[in-house]
Structures are given as C-alpha cells and as structure tokens.
Write a protein that holds these residues in place. Structure first.
Motif, PDB file in Angstrom:
ATOM      1  N   TYR A 134     -15.184 -67.740 -38.526  1.00  7.61           N
ATOM      2  CA  TYR A 134     -14.995 -69.184 -38.670  1.00  7.61           C
ATOM      3  C   TYR A 134     -13.497 -69.458 -38.669  1.00  7.61           C
ATOM      4  N   LEU A 135     -13.033 -70.307 -37.753  1.00 10.75           N
ATOM      5  CA  LEU A 135     -11.610 -70.576 -37.598  1.00 10.75           C
ATOM      6  C   LEU A 135     -11.205 -71.810 -38.390  1.00 10.75           C
ATOM      7  N   VAL A 136     -10.110 -71.674 -39.131  1.00 13.29           N
ATOM      8  CA  VAL A 136      -9.614 -72.750 -39.994  1.00 13.29           C
ATOM      9  C   VAL A 136      -8.103 -72.856 -39.819  1.00 13.29           C
ATOM     10  N   SER A 137      -7.598 -74.070 -39.716  1.00 18.03           N
ATOM     11  CA  SER A 137      -6.150 -74.294 -39.650  1.00 18.03           C
ATOM     12  C   SER A 137      -5.627 -74.587 -41.050  1.00 18.03           C
ATOM     13  N   ILE A 138      -4.675 -73.784 -41.492  1.00 18.92           N
ATOM     14  CA  ILE A 138      -4.040 -73.980 -42.791  1.00 18.92           C
ATOM     15  C   ILE A 138      -2.538 -74.015 -42.549  1.00 18.92           C
ATOM     16  N   GLY A 139      -1.932 -75.149 -42.835  1.00 16.89           N
ATOM     17  CA  GLY A 139      -0.523 -75.319 -42.489  1.00 16.89           C
ATOM     18  C   GLY A 139      -0.370 -75.275 -40.982  1.00 16.89           C
ATOM     19  N   VAL A 268     -10.496 -62.055 -57.622  1.00 14.32           N
ATOM     20  CA  VAL A 268      -9.354 -62.524 -56.850  1.00 14.32           C
ATOM     21  C   VAL A 268      -9.889 -63.441 -55.758  1.00 14.32           C
ATOM     22  N   ILE A 269      -9.446 -64.681 -55.789  1.00 13.79           N
ATOM     23  CA  ILE A 269      -9.901 -65.683 -54.843  1.00 13.79           C
ATOM     24  C   ILE A 269      -8.692 -66.222 -54.076  1.00 13.79           C
ATOM     25  N   ALA A 270      -8.935 -67.099 -53.123  1.00 11.62           N
ATOM     26  CA  ALA A 270      -7.837 -67.699 -52.363  1.00 11.62           C
ATOM     27  C   ALA A 270      -7.823 -69.199 -52.590  1.00 11.62           C
ATOM     28  N   VAL A 271      -6.618 -69.739 -52.675  1.00  9.48           N
ATOM     29  CA  VAL A 271      -6.430 -71.166 -52.895  1.00  9.48           C
ATOM     30  C   VAL A 271      -5.337 -71.660 -51.956  1.00  9.48           C
ATOM     31  N   SER A 272      -5.599 -72.775 -51.287  1.00 10.41           N
ATOM     32  CA  SER A 272      -4.538 -73.399 -50.496  1.00 10.41           C
ATOM     33  C   SER A 272      -4.045 -74.631 -51.219  1.00 10.41           C
ATOM     34  N   THR A 273      -2.731 -74.851 -51.152  1.00 12.25           N
ATOM     35  CA  THR A 273      -2.108 -75.981 -51.831  1.00 12.25           C
ATOM     36  C   THR A 273      -1.209 -76.735 -50.866  1.00 12.25           C
ATOM     37  N   SER A 274      -1.015 -77.990 -51.166  1.00 14.00           N
ATOM     38  CA  SER A 274      -0.131 -78.836 -50.372  1.00 14.00           C
ATOM     39  C   SER A 274       0.372 -79.945 -51.270  1.00 14.00           C
ATOM     40  N   THR A 275       1.691 -80.125 -51.323  1.00 11.26           N
ATOM     41  CA  THR A 275       2.245 -81.196 -52.138  1.00 11.26           C
ATOM     42  C   THR A 275       2.242 -82.501 -51.357  1.00 11.26           C
ATOM     43  N   GLU A 276       2.296 -83.585 -52.078  1.00 12.50           N
ATOM     44  CA  GLU A 276       2.281 -84.903 -51.445  1.00 12.50           C
ATOM     45  C   GLU A 276       3.500 -85.106 -50.555  1.00 12.50           C
ATOM     46  N   LYS A 280       2.623 -79.737 -46.164  1.00 16.13           N
ATOM     47  CA  LYS A 280       2.404 -78.455 -45.503  1.00 16.13           C
ATOM     48  C   LYS A 280       1.554 -77.581 -46.408  1.00 16.13           C
ATOM     49  N   GLU A 281       0.413 -77.181 -45.902  1.00 14.04           N
ATOM     50  CA  GLU A 281      -0.538 -76.418 -46.697  1.00 14.04           C
ATOM     51  C   GLU A 281      -0.214 -74.928 -46.614  1.00 14.04           C
ATOM     52  N   SER A 282      -0.274 -74.248 -47.739  1.00 13.08           N
ATOM     53  CA  SER A 282      -0.033 -72.802 -47.771  1.00 13.08           C
ATOM     54  C   SER A 282      -1.144 -72.127 -48.555  1.00 13.08           C
ATOM     55  N   LEU A 283      -1.362 -70.843 -48.280  1.00 12.14           N
ATOM     56  CA  LEU A 283      -2.463 -70.092 -48.895  1.00 12.14           C
ATOM     57  C   LEU A 283      -1.915 -68.977 -49.765  1.00 12.14           C
ATOM     58  N   GLN A 284      -2.538 -68.781 -50.910  1.00 13.03           N
ATOM     59  CA  GLN A 284      -2.185 -67.659 -51.763  1.00 13.03           C
ATOM     60  C   GLN A 284      -3.434 -67.080 -52.419  1.00 13.03           C
TER      61      GLN A 284
END
Length: 292
Positions: A134-139, A268-276, A280-284
């Motif tokens: 499954y393809l997802v665009s993050i940032g 251990v999970i993954a979370v993407s964040t993006s500030t207002e 720009k969304e980033s994954l950690q």
C-alpha cells in the motif's frame, strides 16, 4: 522485548501530552489480539482512546496480525445480540467506530495470522481493508506499507504456504468449511508456527536483502512489521553513490511482566507529525507503553 535504541525513537506519551495537534497518522502492527491475552486487548483499547483524543489525526493503519488468529468474519457476525454484547471484540469495534466517526480513516491490512479478515468485519467500524503493498505519501516521500512476511523469502517453506493460503480460491474454500473445523485448523497452524520458530534460524525468518531492494526500488521508504525486530535501517540502494533509503520496522505488542498484578504492555509503533507552520509531515518510530 527488543526495543530500538535510536535518537529517532521517542515516547508516544510525550507526543500526545505536548504535541497532540501535530499527530497526523499512527501505524501499528503485530498486536496478536485474542481473548487469551486480555492485557493486550486493554492496551489496544487504551491506544484507541489516545487516538480519539488527537484532534488532527487523519489515518490509523493496522498492518497485519491484528489478531492472533482469524478464521472468518462469520465467527463474530453470526453471534446473537446477547453474545455480541458480551464478546471481547465488541468494545474494540465500538471504540474504532467512535474514532472513525470523528473523521479518522481506519485502514486494515492482512497479516500471516489474520489473512481471512474481510471487508464485512471492517464495515462494522467504517474501516477499509487495504491490499499490500500500500503506497502512502508522507511529506515529500513515497512510502510502501506492507505486513513484511513477503520479504522473508529465505524461508522457503513459509513462502510456499503463503502463496497457497493467499490464493483467492483457497480462501474461498476455507471460508466454506464449517466454523469448528476452521478453528481447529487455526490452532494447528499456530502450533506449527511456534514449533518452526524453535527450529529455524533467526536469519531465515528475517527479511531478505534482495527482496527489500526490490520493494524499495519504486519508492523512497519502506515500512513493515512481522519480524518483531523494530528499528530504522538505512538500506544501501546504490553502492557507487552510497545512496540509502530507510526501512522502518514496527515492533510487536508484548506483555512485559505477565506474572505481575500490574502488567505492562510495550510496542514500537510509527507516528507521523506535521506542524501548522511547517506543513511538512515526517515519520518517526515511537515507544507505546502502558500499565494495565
């Protein structure tokens, strides 16, 4: 449990207490939920409560092995109203429905333990069954999400089983069998899997490098579970230019102190964040820990 010791890995509780407006997506894998592990069920319900509290969460992914075994949607859908009210799955469905009603898209992927999950079950909480990869665009990166078992190509016997089991005709025939026979079959598969883990080397059950390179070729990053070896690997994709692409590996959910009156579940999970302001969304990768 093997947890990653990497500066990119942070505490999930820190995100929800100090940056709740920044969280956009949460990705998990390998919960192996069952009635026999109530601590894991309670930990998952606690996570969903956290997700409900995140005001800008748009997507929640479960990348396979959500359940320790799944023999068909009819095992739950055939329950009477009284039976369903008492069933351990019902609180999960209700909380996920609440999350979905808030505007968060819930996407479920098959794993090697629950490849018989159908869209009918996902409809109960307005979720979507997605097919790997499954393809997802993050940032500015194209990510490939998958469960991860297809990458373990050195395990020849398992890959033969996987090809047969994932065949639509095989799945159709399995679902036509009486429910009690499917339950017995699933138990047999679990026992065989546990035996195989003691007989196969860890390297055989891990991902194959060439399979990883093939998966990464059309994308910028890969994210999967299955191997229970959480980490962020920089995969060399071009030796001449020393180019690398990240491979994110999610961790399984485990009860750390099962004999204690206060059990602790970690994953251990993954979370993407993006500030207002950054947009720009980033994954950690983050550690999710809770005491039950």
């Amino acid at each position: 449990m093997m947890l990653v010791d990497d500066p990119a890995v942070i505490d999930y509780s820190h995100l929800i207490t100090t940056r709740p407006y920044d969280v956009r997506r949460v990705i998990i894998s390998d919960l192996h939920l069952s009635a026999d592990e109530p601590a894991l069920v309670q930990a998952f319900l606690a996570l969903v409560d956290d997700l409900i509290a995140l005001p800008n969460l748009t997507e929640f992914y479960i990348l396979g092995d959500w359940f320790d075994a799944w023999v068909g949607d009819d095992r739950y859908l055939s329950l009477t109203a009284v039976e369903a009210k008492r069933h351990w799955l019902t609180p999960i469905i209700e909380k996920l429905k609440h999350l979905s009603n808030q505007g968060c898209k819930i996407k479920v992927m098959h794993g090697n333990r629950d490849f018989l999950i159908g869209q009918r079950f996902c409809d109960l909480f307005h979720g979507e069954l997605v097919i790997e990869p499954y393809l997802v665009s993050i940032g500015n990166k194209a990510f490939r999400f998958e469960h991860g078992d297809a990458l373990c190509t050195d395990d020849k016997s398992y890959q033969r089983f996987r090809v047969i089991a994932r065949n639509p005709l095989t799945k159709w025939l399995l679902l036509k069998r009486p429910l009690h026979k499917r339950i017995a079959w699933a138990q047999k598969i679990r026992q065989k899997s546990a035996l195989n883990k003691t007989q196969k080397s860890m390297s055989i059950m891990d991902v194959n490098q060439q399979a990883v390179l093939r998966a990464l070729k059309p994308v910028e990053a890969l994210l999967h579970g299955h191997t229970h070896r959480p980490n962020i690997h920089e995969v060399i994709t071009d030796n001449e230019n020393n180019s690398t692409k990240p491979r994110y590996v999610l961790g399984d959910w485990r009860v750390i102190n099962p004999e204690s009156s206060y059990q602790q579940v970690e994953a251990v999970i993954a979370v993407s964040t993006s500030t207002e302001f950054e947009q720009k969304e980033s994954l950690q990768l983050v550690k999710f820990m809770i005491k039950i």
